[in-house]
Design a protein around this motif. Sequence first.
Motif, mmCIF file in Angstrom:
data_model
loop_
_atom_site.group_PDB
_atom_site.id
_atom_site.type_symbol
_atom_site.label_atom_id
_atom_site.label_comp_id
_atom_site.label_asym_id
_atom_site.label_seq_id
_atom_site.Cartn_x
_atom_site.Cartn_y
_atom_site.Cartn_z
ATOM 1 N N LYS A 8 0.838 -1.191 0.000
ATOM 2 C CA LYS A 8 0.000 0.000 0.000
ATOM 3 C C LYS A 8 0.876 1.246 0.000
ATOM 4 C CE LYS A 8 -3.604 2.119 2.857
ATOM 5 N NZ LYS A 8 -4.435 1.921 4.064
ATOM 6 N N ASN A 9 0.490 2.247 -0.798
ATOM 7 C CA ASN A 9 1.221 3.515 -0.813
ATOM 8 C C ASN A 9 1.128 4.205 0.538
ATOM 9 O OD1 ASN A 9 1.880 3.322 -3.531
ATOM 10 N ND2 ASN A 9 0.071 4.440 -4.192
ATOM 11 N N LYS A 10 2.151 4.966 0.869
ATOM 12 C CA LYS A 10 2.105 5.764 2.082
ATOM 13 C C LYS A 10 1.040 6.836 1.872
ATOM 14 C CE LYS A 10 4.749 8.708 5.106
ATOM 15 N NZ LYS A 10 5.932 9.507 5.296
ATOM 16 N N LEU A 11 0.083 6.902 2.779
ATOM 17 C CA LEU A 11 -1.022 7.831 2.626
ATOM 18 C C LEU A 11 -0.630 9.220 3.105
ATOM 19 C CD1 LEU A 11 -3.982 5.594 3.830
ATOM 20 C CD2 LEU A 11 -3.185 6.020 1.509
ATOM 21 N N GLN A 12 -1.110 10.206 2.393
ATOM 22 C CA GLN A 12 -0.862 11.596 2.753
ATOM 23 C C GLN A 12 -2.188 12.249 3.110
ATOM 24 O OE1 GLN A 12 1.071 13.450 -0.556
ATOM 25 N NE2 GLN A 12 2.771 12.031 -0.559
ATOM 26 N N ASN A 13 -2.135 13.267 3.943
ATOM 27 C CA ASN A 13 -3.330 14.041 4.247
ATOM 28 C C ASN A 13 -3.586 15.021 3.114
ATOM 29 O OD1 ASN A 13 -3.816 12.905 6.801
ATOM 30 N ND2 ASN A 13 -2.314 14.253 7.734
#
Length: 73
Positions: A8-13
């Motif tokens: 999973k991609n690192k999630l950003q706000n």
Amino acid sequence: MTMGLTPKNKLQNKDLNWKDLNDTLHSNINYVGDTATIKLSDYPSLTEAEIKAEAEKNGYTVTNKSEGYLGFS
């Protein structure tokens, strides 16, 4: 060969701004009865009061849809 999922991609706000909000409203509200809903947490640099005041000043009707969401028409 078996193909599986990749990590999973690192999630950003999200940090959307006035231009993003304007684009959202203009792309979703074009005809009588059209509405748009935004998630307030997607606009962390804008307050709910600022968004409501600016939208109403520009002819939009703003409603609280549910906790953390605003509706526009």
